[in-house]
Motif scaffolding. Structure first.
Motif, short mmCIF file in Angstrom:
data_model
loop_
_atom_site.label_atom_id
_atom_site.label_comp_id
_atom_site.label_asym_id
_atom_site.label_seq_id
_atom_site.Cartn_x
_atom_site.Cartn_y
_atom_site.Cartn_z
N THR A 138 0.85 -1.19 0.00
CA THR A 138 0.00 0.00 0.00
C THR A 138 0.89 1.24 0.00
O THR A 138 1.82 1.35 0.80
N LYS A 139 0.61 2.16 -0.90
CA LYS A 139 1.45 3.36 -1.03
C LYS A 139 0.76 4.56 -0.37
O LYS A 139 -0.47 4.55 -0.16
N ILE A 140 1.58 5.59 -0.11
CA ILE A 140 0.97 6.83 0.39
C ILE A 140 1.45 8.02 -0.44
O ILE A 140 2.56 8.03 -0.96
N ASN A 141 0.58 8.98 -0.56
CA ASN A 141 0.91 10.22 -1.27
C ASN A 141 0.94 11.37 -0.28
O ASN A 141 0.14 11.43 0.65
N SER A 142 1.88 12.30 -0.51
CA SER A 142 1.83 13.53 0.29
C SER A 142 1.65 14.70 -0.66
O SER A 142 2.08 14.64 -1.81
N ASN A 143 0.98 15.72 -0.18
CA ASN A 143 0.73 16.91 -1.00
C ASN A 143 1.66 18.03 -0.59
O ASN A 143 1.89 18.25 0.60
N ILE A 144 2.18 18.73 -1.59
CA ILE A 144 2.92 19.95 -1.33
C ILE A 144 2.37 21.00 -2.29
O ILE A 144 1.45 20.72 -3.07
N GLY A 145 2.96 22.18 -2.31
CA GLY A 145 2.51 23.20 -3.27
C GLY A 145 2.28 24.52 -2.59
O GLY A 145 1.78 24.55 -1.47
N ILE A 384 -7.36 6.40 10.69
CA ILE A 384 -8.28 5.34 11.13
C ILE A 384 -9.02 4.79 9.89
O ILE A 384 -9.05 3.59 9.64
N GLY A 385 -9.57 5.70 9.10
CA GLY A 385 -10.28 5.27 7.89
C GLY A 385 -9.33 4.67 6.85
O GLY A 385 -9.66 3.70 6.17
N ALA A 386 -8.13 5.26 6.76
CA ALA A 386 -7.16 4.80 5.76
C ALA A 386 -6.73 3.36 6.02
O ALA A 386 -6.61 2.56 5.09
N ALA A 387 -6.48 3.04 7.30
CA ALA A 387 -6.05 1.67 7.62
C ALA A 387 -7.17 0.68 7.26
O ALA A 387 -6.92 -0.40 6.73
N ILE A 388 -8.41 1.09 7.54
CA ILE A 388 -9.54 0.18 7.28
C ILE A 388 -9.73 -0.02 5.78
O ILE A 388 -9.79 -1.15 5.28
N ILE A 389 -9.75 1.07 5.03
CA ILE A 389 -10.00 0.93 3.59
C ILE A 389 -8.77 0.33 2.89
O ILE A 389 -8.90 -0.39 1.89
N ALA A 391 -6.86 -2.02 4.22
CA ALA A 391 -6.96 -3.47 4.44
C ALA A 391 -7.98 -4.09 3.50
O ALA A 391 -7.90 -5.25 3.14
N MET A 392 -8.96 -3.30 3.07
CA MET A 392 -9.98 -3.79 2.13
C MET A 392 -9.48 -3.79 0.69
O MET A 392 -10.14 -4.30 -0.20
N GLY A 393 -8.34 -3.13 0.45
CA GLY A 393 -7.77 -3.20 -0.90
C GLY A 393 -7.47 -1.87 -1.57
O GLY A 393 -7.06 -1.85 -2.73
N THR A 394 -7.66 -0.76 -0.86
CA THR A 394 -7.27 0.52 -1.47
C THR A 394 -5.76 0.53 -1.69
O THR A 394 -4.99 0.14 -0.82
N ALA A 395 -5.35 0.97 -2.88
CA ALA A 395 -3.95 0.82 -3.28
C ALA A 395 -3.06 1.96 -2.81
O ALA A 395 -1.88 1.77 -2.56
N MET A 396 -3.62 3.17 -2.73
CA MET A 396 -2.81 4.30 -2.28
C MET A 396 -3.65 5.20 -1.38
O MET A 396 -4.83 5.45 -1.66
N LEU A 397 -3.01 5.70 -0.33
CA LEU A 397 -3.68 6.56 0.65
C LEU A 397 -3.09 7.95 0.54
O LEU A 397 -1.87 8.12 0.59
N CYS A 398 -3.94 8.94 0.37
CA CYS A 398 -3.45 10.31 0.35
C CYS A 398 -3.34 10.79 1.80
O CYS A 398 -4.28 10.65 2.57
N TYR A 399 -2.20 11.33 2.15
CA TYR A 399 -2.03 11.74 3.54
C TYR A 399 -2.87 12.96 3.86
O TYR A 399 -3.30 13.73 2.99
N ILE A 423 1.94 4.30 8.87
CA ILE A 423 1.45 3.30 9.83
C ILE A 423 0.16 2.67 9.29
O ILE A 423 -0.01 1.45 9.32
N ALA A 424 -0.73 3.51 8.76
CA ALA A 424 -1.99 2.98 8.21
C ALA A 424 -1.71 2.02 7.04
O ALA A 424 -2.30 0.94 6.96
N ALA A 425 -0.80 2.43 6.16
CA ALA A 425 -0.49 1.59 4.99
C ALA A 425 0.13 0.27 5.43
O ALA A 425 -0.22 -0.80 4.92
#
Ligand code: SF4
Length: 504
Positions: A138-145, A384-389, A391-399, A423-425
């Protein structure tokens, strides 16, 4: 390019290791070697690029070295999906297979089915290829800008490096202020991870900030400009249709996506359909020439618990699924963005509907945040939501950072957002039974039970913080006993007692 604050960083206890390709002998795939005091070593996924390898000379005025991978493709269609369907294992596919400890053929198959993407613009040769798909880590994205009122290029570069330092797998440049082009150029040339953007932001800048003055032509030119520059994925809000807007406006918090709100206002003012939708096939034609991936934006994501899983959200999701089919017809790699604010009991429905309506295209979610009352702590409501979704198969979590809903995050907010979503990923990967994730946890548990404190620090996500936390509860280094901590104290250390029972 101006001189930027680019420098190497140290990751405690880690050494850069490279594995050579077997099919493609020219590729060298990085990993992080953690040598433990019991003589064992662990090889972890590492996305920090040359910044964690002091042997690579950095050149702040030129950017990172060209890896000579992406350049090898030429022609009208250069996408990884195109090659995968032709049964060709590209260098990028073998690269990610070594990173993920799986076979190149598995990578090819997942990409060919549209169930995973390798976002890699052919004009971003500094990139180390990575994969986003439910069967992978599971990957994570961070936003900048920068925004109109805050932050400059150097600060954004520092945030990017900081994101990568702590584990960001992709970075989205959401700049809306001055120097958008120059900021993005510095970011891409110095990024070993994929860069995503939301092109409607720059299009609006070009339209003088007046939504009514936006045109398809302005938007198209921005897509071409950014694709040429090397952006690896675009958020395109093509699923927000005129007929969905009335339902969205009846909600408690309306339309909370910036791109979604801009396009909704444009549709209402011109009494026309969203130009990202009506010109979707032309957008595909542009993206496939550079292998820019779609991140089909959820312009109607719920921005409050009361609005979760409503008619507007799922109507848009259905349209995103239909658009994914069109993108795949053009061999354009595609992932789907998801919510938002969703209470725990409504998360499963999001995942089920996404898989069904979008035929297994990777899901990329913002959180979801599981309550609206966490201001100042929304990195926690999100994880909390990111870890749950996840585990269900979401491929990337936006921080999400602690500044969510409150202001532009600073460096410390970025770190907090990244670590909490790592940690969630990782928790999601454990739940999915990923062997790399399980091996790291087992190594940590062994180190904990054997009181190998330095090994514990090396294996956790923030060694410095863990070390300082332990130290700060003892009055001196000498008192920092090896076989207990101040949590239970020497008499009550249950692990020590348990070891004694075991050994006697
Ligand atoms: S004192 Fe308690 S918390 Fe500390 S190591 Fe022993 S069992 Fe763990």
């Amino acid at each position: 390019m101006k001189t930027l604050p680019i420098k190497h960083f140290d990751i405690e206890g880690a050494h850069k290791h490279y594995t050579d390709g077997v099919i493609h002998k020219n590729i060298r795939v990085p990993s992080r070697k953690i040598s433990l005091s019991n003589g064992k070593a662990l090889f972890l996924y590492d996305q920090t690029g040359p910044y964690s390898d002091p042997r690579v000379k950095l050149n702040p005025s030129k950017g990172l070295p060209d890896l000579q991978i992406a350049k090898n493709h030429s022609g009208k269609n250069v996408t990884q999906l195109y090659y995968a369907r032709k049964k060709i294992i590209t260098q990028e596919m073998e690269f990610v297979a070594i990173r993920e400890n799986c076979t190149p053929e598995m990578v090819r198959k997942e990409v060919a089915k549209g169930h995973a993407i390798i976002p890699v613009n052919i004009n971003h040769p500094e990139l180390e290829p990575m994969i986003i798909g439910r069967k992978f880590l599971t990957k994570i994205n961070s936003n900048i800008g920068n925004s109109a009122i805050s932050s400059g290029i150097n600060e954004e570069i520092e945030k990017m490096l900081w994101s990568i330092r702590w584990g960001g797998d992709t970075v989205m440049d959401l700049s809306t202020g001055k120097n958008i082009h120059e900021t993005r150029e510095c970011i891409i040339r110095n990024s070993p991870v994929p860069i995503g953007t939301v092109p409607i932001y720059q299009a609006l800048e070009k339209a003088g900030g007046v939504i009514e003055d936006l045109t398809w032509e302005i938007y198209r030119d921005v897509l071409i400009e950014q694709a040429k520059q090397g952006v690896d994925y675009f958020t395109v809000h093509a699923g927000i249709l005129r007929k969905y807007i009335p339902n969205a406006l009846k909600r408690k918090t309306g339309i909370v996506s910036r791109g979604g709100a801009i396009l909704a206002q444009w549709c209402q003012s011109h009494k026309k359909e969203n130009f990202c939708y009506t010109h979707f096939e032309e957008i595909c034609e542009i993206l496939k020439q550079y292998d820019v991936s779609f991140s089909l934006g959820d312009g109607l994501r719920p921005g409050s618990i009361a609005d979760a899983n409503d008619k507007a959200q799922f109507a848009e999701l259905k349209t995103l699924g239909e658009l994914a089919q069109i993108a795949w017809k053009h061999d354009v790699q595609t992932m789907i963005e998801g919510p938002g604010h969703v209470p725990i009991n409504k998360i499963q429905e999001n995942m089920d509907k996404q898989i069904k309506l979008c035929q297994g295209a990777p899901f990329y979610t913002l959180g979801p945040l599981v309550t609206d009352i966490g201001a100042g702590y929304d990195h926690i409501t999100s994880t909390i939501g990111a870890a749950i979704i996840g585990a269900m198969g979401t491929a990337m979590l936006c921080y999400v950072t602690p500044k969510e809903h409150l202001g532009l995050p600073d460096k410390n907010d970025v770190k907090e957002g990244i670590i909490s979503h790592k940690i969630a990923a990782h928790a999601a990967d454990l739940a999915k039974g990923h062997p790399l994730a399980i091996a790291r946890d087992n190594a940590m548990s062994d180190a904990r039970f054997e009181f190998r404190w330095d090994d514990q620090f090396k294996l956790c996500l923030d060694p410095e913080k863990a070390r300082n936390s332990r130290k700060s509860t003892f009055s001196s280094d000498k008192k920092c006993s090896k076989d207990y901590c101040s949590m239970c104290g020497p008499q009550f250390c249950s692990m020590r007692i348990s070891k004694n029972i075991k050994n006697n």
